[in-house]
Scaffold this active site. Structure first.
Site, mmCIF file in Angstrom:
data_model
loop_
_atom_site.group_PDB
_atom_site.id
_atom_site.type_symbol
_atom_site.label_atom_id
_atom_site.label_comp_id
_atom_site.label_asym_id
_atom_site.label_seq_id
_atom_site.Cartn_x
_atom_site.Cartn_y
_atom_site.Cartn_z
ATOM 1 C CG ASN A 151 7.985 -9.985 -16.149
ATOM 2 O OD1 ASN A 151 7.442 -9.245 -15.334
ATOM 3 N ND2 ASN A 151 9.034 -10.729 -15.849
ATOM 4 C CD GLU A 249 11.895 -10.063 -5.343
ATOM 5 O OE1 GLU A 249 12.759 -10.636 -6.029
ATOM 6 O OE2 GLU A 249 11.502 -10.505 -4.256
ATOM 7 C CB CYS A 283 13.248 -11.851 -13.144
ATOM 8 S SG CYS A 283 12.023 -12.506 -12.007
ATOM 9 C CD GLU A 380 16.978 -9.942 -16.697
ATOM 10 O OE1 GLU A 380 16.995 -8.730 -16.448
ATOM 11 O OE2 GLU A 380 16.248 -10.757 -16.105
ATOM 12 C CD GLU A 457 7.654 -9.219 -4.272
ATOM 13 O OE1 GLU A 457 7.727 -9.780 -5.383
ATOM 14 O OE2 GLU A 457 7.073 -8.149 -4.090
HETATM 15 P P1 NAD Z 1 12.850 -0.575 -18.205
HETATM 16 O O1 NAD Z 1 14.137 -0.711 -17.488
HETATM 17 O O2 NAD Z 1 12.535 0.722 -18.873
HETATM 18 O O3 NAD Z 1 11.599 -0.857 -17.224
HETATM 19 C C1 NAD Z 1 11.523 -1.939 -16.350
HETATM 20 C C2 NAD Z 1 10.286 -1.739 -15.467
HETATM 21 O O4 NAD Z 1 10.489 -0.609 -14.632
HETATM 22 C C3 NAD Z 1 9.007 -1.411 -16.229
HETATM 23 O O5 NAD Z 1 7.947 -2.073 -15.586
HETATM 24 C C4 NAD Z 1 8.849 0.097 -16.123
HETATM 25 O O6 NAD Z 1 7.508 0.525 -16.129
HETATM 26 C C5 NAD Z 1 9.448 0.374 -14.778
HETATM 27 N N1 NAD Z 1 10.092 1.679 -14.679
HETATM 28 C C6 NAD Z 1 10.959 2.239 -15.551
HETATM 29 N N2 NAD Z 1 11.400 3.432 -15.104
HETATM 30 C C7 NAD Z 1 10.783 3.634 -13.907
HETATM 31 C C8 NAD Z 1 10.831 4.669 -12.938
HETATM 32 N N3 NAD Z 1 11.653 5.747 -13.082
HETATM 33 N N4 NAD Z 1 10.043 4.565 -11.836
HETATM 34 C C9 NAD Z 1 9.249 3.483 -11.647
HETATM 35 N N5 NAD Z 1 9.176 2.465 -12.519
HETATM 36 C C10 NAD Z 1 9.937 2.525 -13.636
HETATM 37 O O7 NAD Z 1 12.847 -1.724 -19.265
HETATM 38 P P2 NAD Z 1 11.732 -2.482 -20.089
HETATM 39 O O8 NAD Z 1 12.065 -2.360 -21.540
HETATM 40 O O9 NAD Z 1 10.341 -2.190 -19.677
HETATM 41 O O10 NAD Z 1 12.080 -3.940 -19.609
HETATM 42 C C11 NAD Z 1 13.298 -4.518 -20.014
HETATM 43 C C12 NAD Z 1 14.159 -4.932 -18.893
HETATM 44 O O11 NAD Z 1 13.536 -4.840 -17.637
HETATM 45 C C13 NAD Z 1 14.489 -6.389 -19.074
HETATM 46 O O12 NAD Z 1 15.689 -6.506 -19.784
HETATM 47 C C14 NAD Z 1 14.590 -6.922 -17.695
HETATM 48 O O13 NAD Z 1 15.930 -6.865 -17.280
HETATM 49 C C15 NAD Z 1 13.841 -5.969 -16.838
HETATM 50 N N6 NAD Z 1 12.578 -6.499 -16.290
HETATM 51 C C16 NAD Z 1 12.671 -7.286 -15.201
HETATM 52 C C17 NAD Z 1 11.529 -7.826 -14.645
HETATM 53 C C18 NAD Z 1 11.593 -8.711 -13.447
HETATM 54 O O14 NAD Z 1 10.688 -9.495 -13.235
HETATM 55 N N7 NAD Z 1 12.615 -8.579 -12.605
HETATM 56 C C19 NAD Z 1 10.297 -7.544 -15.215
HETATM 57 C C20 NAD Z 1 10.228 -6.710 -16.338
HETATM 58 C C21 NAD Z 1 11.389 -6.178 -16.858
#
Ligand code: NAD
Length: 477
Positions: A151, A249, A283, A380, A457
């Site tokens: 993001n 985070e 987030c 979320e 951070e």
């Molecule tokens: P997701 O839960 O599959 O992935 C979230 C992030 O984690 C991605 O960047 C992904 O590459 C990474 N990831 C996933 N599995 C991993 C693993 N086993 N090891 C290391 N990294 C891993 O979901 P998504 O569809 O990519 O994103 C949706 C959700 O993720 C959102 O609803 C939001 O809650 C959350 N999100 C939060 C932030 C933040 O800034 N806190 C940023 C991006 C996404």
């Protein structure tokens, strides 16, 4: 518009990885922009060895010399801002003006940590016996494995990279596969600034495979992750199993509390643009709007008027004020949240639908009188979804704001100093900003409580995350 070549960076070398990889998609068109190579297992092992070697070199470089290289990388990013921002709008989707702000702030983070790294002071502790000297010395924790999301591809990465390098750590960064260009540009700036080989390494791949390979390695001493709560819990458990320090985070579901003593039109003009920044994929995005019943209707009218006027379009079009969702998963999530809330009694004030069928555009959306049972009030939203409820008493709004397991950011608007102090104390959150928007600067701590994670951070806390304390005591020979 040119989209640059994507590569891995290991031990000071730009590499093409193995035969596996993936297409990077422009979310405004659904078409491929380029091909991203994945790291092979052998590449990951090389990155680990490089980080080990890089740490041995970098920890011996004085903070003064480290800061010079870091500042040079910051200056290169400044010079390259517009080109990096353009590529980031192409793969991430956000409007160019926002990309320029994000890339423009990255050098500030680096500069701040470059200076703060020079102030990693320890302390002298008085001894109990004559001649006994006691020191608490600060040392870099060791090689870091960092995982950053799609993001804010630059911002999320630069905070981890700048703090770990300032502390004297080496780092393996696993960037976001869907939006990789900013991480490649960040690493290129450090390469061009003369960072020694192995100190900073960049890999991409299948996220679970990469984390399962890096976290158990005895070379890695610290994990830093930004992303969703479920993945964060999984990685934190792995970090615990292998006794690694971790910073998490994770997600949020930020309450916005609007009291009855404010001008609701003014509040709508402050919070409206902030709500739709990066199409709500933030987030700390304001999501649950608790509005006092005395000002509810006026706030909703002004917020709705602003939202209806928002031009949604491709990030590179200067007329666009909000870009597409970064991936089709977010469109599916928005459609599900809106249908579920409407079915449970929420009113769709504006928006609620996908726009067209090319790219991943979704209407900026306001739902009012949303019941607590609606899924969007509990999960979320991570999209351009504003959920509005009315409240009547302070205690009622505090218990609603604190109802969820999240605790990242919160917002409040009031003219009363007494109410401001009370709400600042009552909300369970890692950060609260009252009557303005003031989060995520380099010099201030950023982090959550409860399921939103732990550690910080930004600020001196962000540097502390990469330092460990060694106690040394001696007497004269
Ligand atoms: P997701 O839960 O599959 O992935 C979230 C992030 O984690 C991605 O960047 C992904 O590459 C990474 N990831 C996933 N599995 C991993 C693993 N086993 N090891 C290391 N990294 C891993 O979901 P998504 O569809 O990519 O994103 C949706 C959700 O993720 C959102 O609803 C939001 O809650 C959350 N999100 C939060 C932030 C933040 O800034 N806190 C940023 C991006 C996404």
């Amino acid at each position: 518009m040119e989209y640059g070549k994507l590569q891995l960076y290991i031990d000071g070398q730009w590499l093409d990885g193995g035969k596996d990889g993936e297409d990077v998609i422009n979310p405004a068109t659904g078409k491929a922009l380029g091909r991203l190579p994945h790291a092979t297992t052998a590449d990951l092992d090389r990155a680990l060895e490089a980080a080990k070697k890089g740490f041995a070199v970098w920890r011996k470089v004085s903070p003064y010399e480290r800061s010079k290289i870091m500042r040079k990388a910051a200056d290169l990013l400044r010079e390259r801002r517009d080109a990096i921002a353009t590529e980031m709008s192409m793969d991430q989707g956000k409007v160019l003006a926002e990309s320029k702000i994000e890339i423009g702030l990255a050098p500030d983070h680096i500069d701040w940590y470059a200076e703060e790294g020079r102030r990693t002071y320890g302390r002298v502790i008085p001894g109990r016996a004559e001649g006994v000297m006691q020191f608490a010395a600060r040392e870099p924790v060791g090689p870091v494995a960092a995982f950053t999301p799609w993001n804010f591809p630059m911002n999320q990465a630069v905070r981890k990279v700048a703090a770990s390098l300032a502390a004297g750590c080496s780092i393996i960064l696993k960037g976001p596969e869907e939006t990789p260009s900013a991480c490649v540009a960040l690493v290129r700036a450090f390469h061009d600034a003369g960072l020694p080989a192995g100190v900073l390494n960049l890999v991409f791949g299948v996220p679970a495979k990469v984390s399962e390979h890096l976290i158990p390695s005895p070379i890695i001493r610290k994990i830093s992750f930004t992303g969703s709560v479920p993945v964060g819990k999984h990685l934190a458990a792995m970090a615990g199993k292998y006794m690694k320090r971790a910073t998490m985070e994770l997600g949020g579901h930020s309450p916005v509390v609007i009291f009855d003593d404010v001008d609701p039109a003014k509040v709508a003009s402050i919070i409206g643009p902030f709500k739709y920044r990066n199409a709500g994929q933030v987030c700390i995005s304001p999501t649950r709007f608790f509005v006092h019943e005395a000002v509810h209707d006026k706030f909703v009218a002004n917020f709705t008027e602003y939202t209806k006027g928002l031009k949604v379009g491709e990030g590179l079009d200067p007329a666009s004020k909000m870009g597409p969702m970064a991936n089709p998963r977010r469109i599916d999530a928005m459609e599900t949240f809106v249908a579920d809330a409407a079915q449970k009694g929420a009113k769709v004030q504006t928006g609620g639908k996908r726009i067209g069928n090319q790219g991943y555009f979704f209407e900026p959306t306001i739902l009012t009188d949303v019941p607590d049972e609606a899924r969007a009030m509990n999960e979320e939203p991570f999209g351009p979804l504003a959920l509005v409820q009315r409240f009547s008493t302070f205690d009622d709004v505090v218990s609603r704001a604190n109802r969820l397991p999240f605790g990242l950011a919160a917002y409040a608007f009031t003219r009363s100093a007494k109410t401001a102090a009370a709400i600042g104390e009552a909300i369970e959150t890692g950060m609260i900003t009252i009557n303005h928007l003031g989060l995520a600067l380099p010099e201030v701590p950023f982090g959550g409580v409860k399921d939103s994670g732990y550690g910080h951070e930004g600020g001196i806390e962000g540097l502390d995350a990469y330092l460990t304390t060694k106690f040394i005591t001696q007497v004269g020979a």
